[in-house]
Design a protein around this motif. Structure first.
Motif, PDB file in Angstrom:
ATOM      1  N   SER A  56       0.857  -1.200   0.000  1.00  0.00           N
ATOM      2  CA  SER A  56       0.000   0.000   0.000  1.00  0.00           C
ATOM      3  C   SER A  56       0.890   1.247   0.000  1.00  0.00           C
ATOM      4  CB  SER A  56      -0.910   0.000   1.237  1.00  0.00           C
ATOM      5  OG  SER A  56      -1.602   1.224   1.333  1.00  0.00           O
ATOM      6  N   LYS A 115      -0.122   4.272  -0.144  1.00  0.00           N
ATOM      7  CA  LYS A 115      -0.721   5.274   0.736  1.00  0.00           C
ATOM      8  C   LYS A 115      -0.290   5.058   2.185  1.00  0.00           C
ATOM      9  CE  LYS A 115      -5.205   7.444   1.647  1.00  0.00           C
ATOM     10  NZ  LYS A 115      -4.983   7.646   3.083  1.00  0.00           N
ATOM     11  N   LYS A 116      -0.356   3.802   2.635  1.00  0.00           N
ATOM     12  CA  LYS A 116       0.059   3.495   4.008  1.00  0.00           C
ATOM     13  C   LYS A 116       1.534   3.826   4.211  1.00  0.00           C
ATOM     14  CE  LYS A 116      -3.319   1.235   6.367  1.00  0.00           C
ATOM     15  NZ  LYS A 116      -3.661   1.402   7.789  1.00  0.00           N
ATOM     16  N   LYS A 122       3.314   5.968   2.546  1.00  0.00           N
ATOM     17  CA  LYS A 122       3.573   7.413   2.439  1.00  0.00           C
ATOM     18  C   LYS A 122       3.010   8.177   3.629  1.00  0.00           C
ATOM     19  CE  LYS A 122       2.698  11.334  -0.624  1.00  0.00           C
ATOM     20  NZ  LYS A 122       2.056  11.787  -1.907  1.00  0.00           N
ATOM     21  N   ASP A 123       1.746   7.866   3.998  1.00  0.00           N
ATOM     22  CA  ASP A 123       1.068   8.647   5.028  1.00  0.00           C
ATOM     23  C   ASP A 123       1.401   8.194   6.441  1.00  0.00           C
ATOM     24  OD1 ASP A 123      -0.038   9.949   2.909  1.00  0.00           O
ATOM     25  OD2 ASP A 123      -2.013   9.004   3.078  1.00  0.00           O
ATOM     26  N   GLU A 124       1.581   6.853   6.627  1.00  0.00           N
ATOM     27  CA  GLU A 124       1.745   6.348   7.985  1.00  0.00           C
ATOM     28  C   GLU A 124       3.094   5.658   8.192  1.00  0.00           C
ATOM     29  OE1 GLU A 124      -1.658   4.065   9.311  1.00  0.00           O
ATOM     30  OE2 GLU A 124      -2.939   5.041   7.823  1.00  0.00           O
ATOM     31  N   ASP A 125       3.898   5.649   7.154  1.00  0.00           N
ATOM     32  CA  ASP A 125       5.208   4.993   7.231  1.00  0.00           C
ATOM     33  C   ASP A 125       5.067   3.527   7.681  1.00  0.00           C
ATOM     34  OD1 ASP A 125       7.919   4.875   6.856  1.00  0.00           O
ATOM     35  OD2 ASP A 125       8.388   5.446   8.927  1.00  0.00           O
ATOM     36  N   LYS A 126       4.028   2.846   7.142  1.00  0.00           N
ATOM     37  CA  LYS A 126       3.781   1.433   7.468  1.00  0.00           C
ATOM     38  C   LYS A 126       3.904   0.582   6.207  1.00  0.00           C
ATOM     39  CE  LYS A 126       0.831   2.036  11.530  1.00  0.00           C
ATOM     40  NZ  LYS A 126      -0.477   1.739  12.148  1.00  0.00           N
TER      41      LYS A 126
END
Length: 518
Positions: A85, A87-88, A90-94
Motif C-alpha cells: 500500500s 498510501k500506508k 507514504k502517510d503512515e510509514d507502514k
C-alpha cells in the motif's frame, strides 16, 4: 442432528462433484481437508481438473472466495499476498499489503506449480499453511482460509529446501485423466457450466458452523482398536525406514497429531462420536512421500486393520479348548495304539521291484514299480524285465499272484509263481473299541451343550452385530469396498463357530459309529 449433518455433507459432495467426472474421491478429500483445517497436494499432469476442484470447493462455504495462481521462478510476494500500500507507506510509514482479492482474503486457495515458488513466498506460506495466520506489517491477520490446494506434475525436487513446505500438505493425492469411456463421452457432450454455483444456501457451511464444529471435533474419541492400529502402522513404517533409508516415510510427531485430528474430522462429518477402523484407510493419503510407497502403505494398512477388526465378546479360545479336550478324551477311550510290523515290497533305486529267483529262468530280475502297480490278479499284461544295470532284457506276460507280494509270469509255455523282494516295516496301528454306554451318554450331553452354545452365539451375532459394523458401508470418505477388510475378523469368528460345530458333530458320529465296527 448427527444424521442430518452427515446427509448434508453427502448432498454437498454430490453437488460439488456433479459437473466433473471421476473426481469424486478427490473432492471428498478436498472438503475433508478443508474442514479439518489442513492442506492438500494434487499430483498430476496439466488439464485434469486440479484447479477446477478448488474453484468448486469454494461453493461449499458461505461467502466463499477463491484465489488461484500459477507459480513460476519470477513470481513475487506481491502477486500472491497483495501489493504494497503506497498510501500506508507514504502517510503512515507502514509497510502493509493490500490483501483484498489476494490469498489472505480467500476462503479457498489453489497454487499451481507450487515447487516453483520463490524462497520468500515459501517462507510466508509455511506460516499460512500451519497457523492460518498472515503477518501484514505490524499486524497479524487470522485468515478465514478453509481449503488450500496445491498442485504440480512432479514431486518437490531434492536438496532445494522444500522439505518443510512439502510436509505442510497433510493430504496427498494422485489425480489423472478420465479413464472410463462413458465418462469421456459425457465430458465431450456436457453443456453444464462447471464454474456455476449449484449449491443451495442451506447446504453451504458458515464460518460460525466451522468454529462450532472445531470444538466438537476435538471431543471425538479415538478408541483402543484405532489407537492400536496407528501404533502398529507407525512401528511398521519405522521398520521400513530402517531397511529402506533411500526412500523413507519419515513421519514425525506433528504429522501424527494432525492425522489424528483428520480422522476425528472424518468421524464427526460421518455423524459419529468416535473414529472407526474404516476412517483409518485415510492414512493411505497422508503418509506417502513418493508414489512408489503407496502399494506398501495399502498392504500395511489392510493387514493391520484386518488384525484389529471388530469382533464380538465370545470366548472362542475357551470353546476351542473345550472341543479339543473332548476330542482327546474320546480318542483315548476308543482307540488303542500299538506298533506292528508288515512285509512290504522293497523298492530298488526307487523305481524298481526285484523278482526273486527270476534269473534262474531268464536274464534279468527287476520290474518297474509303475508296471507292477498296474497288474491285476485276473488279467495278464505285458511287462518289461530289466537286468542289474536296469537295461530292458525281456517283455513277458505277468499278473498278480493270489498270495501277497508274489507275481505270476508266463515263460516257455510255463506259469511261474515267484516271490518279490520285501522288507519289514514298522507301523503305528490303531485298534478301535466301542465306548461304554455311560461314556456315550456323558459325551452326548457335552456335545449337546457345545452345539447349543455355538447356535446361541451365531444367533447373537446375527441379531446383535457390533455397532461399528452398521455403518461400514456408508463412509463419506472411504470406498465401500474396503469394509470387507474391517469385517474380516467377524467373518473369521463366524467361520470358526461353524467349523467347531462340524468338528463336534463329526466326533459324535465317530463314537456312535463304533458300535458297527468289528
Amino acid at each position: 442432528m448427527e444424521t442430518s449433518r452427515k446427509e448434508r455433507i453427502r448432498k454437498l459432495l454430490e453437488l460439488l462433484s456433479e459437473p466433473i467426472f471421476e473426481k469424486e474421491e478427490a473432492m471428498q478429500l478436498a472438503l475433508l481437508s478443508a474442514l479439518a483445517g489442513e492442506s492438500m497436494f494434487l499430483l498430476g499432469p496439466p488439464g485434469v481438473a486440479k484447479s477446477l476442484l478448488a474453484r468448486r470447493l469454494k461453493f461449499a462455504f458461505e461467502k466463499g472466495q477463491a484465489f488461484e495462481y500459477l507459480m513460476n521462478r519470477f513470481s513475487t510476494p506481491d502477486e500472491i499476498f497483495g501489493p504494497i500500500s503506497i498510501k500506508k507507506l507514504k502517510d503512515e510509514d507502514k509497510y502493509e499489503r493490500i490483501t483484498e482479492q489476494y490469498l489472505p482474503s480467500a476462503t479457498v486457495v489453489f497454487l499451481d506449480e507450487i515447487w516453483k515458488a520463490s524462497a520468500s513466498i515459501q517462507n510466508t506460506l509455511l506460516t499460512v499453511l500451519n497457523e492460518k495466520v498472515y503477518k501484514n506489517g505490524e499486524q497479524e491477520l487470522a485468515l478465514q482460509l478453509h481449503g488450500i490446494l496445491a498442485a504440480s506434475n512432479e514431486l518437490p525436487p531434492q536438496n532445494e529446501g522444500l522439505e518443510a513446505l512439502w510436509d505442510r500438505f497433510l493430504l496427498r493425492y494422485i489425480i489423472s485423466e478420465i479413464k472410463e469411456n462413458g465418462n469421456f463421452v459425457r465430458l465431450l457432450t456436457q453443456t453444464q457450466d462447471v464454474y456455476a454455483d449449484n449449491i443451495p444456501n442451506d447446504l453451504k457451511i458458515s464460518q460460525e458452523e466451522i468454529l462450532n464444529w472445531e470444538k466438537k471435533i476435538e471431543e471425538v474419541v479415538l478408541p483402543d482398536e484405532v489407537l492400536s492400529t496407528l501404533q502398529i502402522v507407525k512401528l511398521k513404517l519405522q521398520q521400513h525406514d530402517e531397511q529402506n533409508p533411500d526412500l523413507p516415510f519419515a513421519i514425525y510427531d506433528r504429522r501424527w497429531k494432525k492425522i489424528a485430528r483428520l480422522l476425528k474430522t472424518a468421524a464427526f462429518l460421518n455423524g459419529r462420536e468416535a473414529v472407526d477402523l474404516m476412517d483409518c484407510f485415510l492414512l493411505v493419503h497422508v503418509l506417502w512421500n513418493d508414489p512408489a510407497q503407496i502399494d506398501f502403505l495399502r498392504q500395511t494398512l489392510s493387514e493391520t486393520i484386518r488384525k484389529h477388526g471388530y469382533t464380538v465378546a465370545l470366548q472362542i479360545s475357551a470353546l476351542k479348548h473345550e472341543v479339543l479336550d473332548l476330542e482327546t478324551e474320546i480318542e483315548s477311550e476308543t482307540q488303542v495304539r500299538y506298533k506292528s510290523t508288515k512285509e512290504e515290497l522293497y523298492p530298488v533305486e526307487r523305481l524298481y521291484y526285484q523278482i526273486l529267483n527270476l534269473e534262474s529262468h531268464l536274464e534279468g530280475k527287476y520290474l518297474k514299480r509303475a508296471e507292477f502297480d498296474k497288474l491285476e490278479r485276473e488279467e495278464w499284461q505285458t511287462v518289461s524285465i530289466y537286468d542289474e544295470n536296469f537295461k530292458m532284457t525281456y517283455r513277458i506276460k505277468a499278473k498278480r499272484a493270489l498270495a501277497e507280494n508274489e507275481i505270476e509270469i508266463q515263460h516257455n509255455a510255463q506259469t511261474l509263481i515267484l516271490k518279490m523282494r520285501t522288507h519289514q516295516v514298522e507301523r503305528d496301528e490303531i485298534l478301535y473299541k466301542a465306548p461304554h454306554t455311560l461314556l456315550k451318554k456323558y459325551w452326548n450331553e457335552q456335545i449337546t451343550q457345545i452345539l447349543g452354545y455355538i447356535d446361541k452365539q451365531l444367533d447373537f451375532i446375527d441379531q446383535n452385530p457390533p455397532q461399528h459394523l452398521q455403518h461400514l458401508d456408508d463412509n463419506l470418505f472411504v470406498p465401500k469396498s474396503l469394509s470387507k477388510i474391517v469385517r474380516a475378523n467377524m467373518v473369521d469368528t463366524i467361520n470358526t463357530l461353524h467349523e467347531l460345530r462340524l468338528q463336534a458333530e463329526k466326533m459324535q458320529h465317530y463314537y456312535l459309529g463304533l458300535e458297527n465296527k468289528k
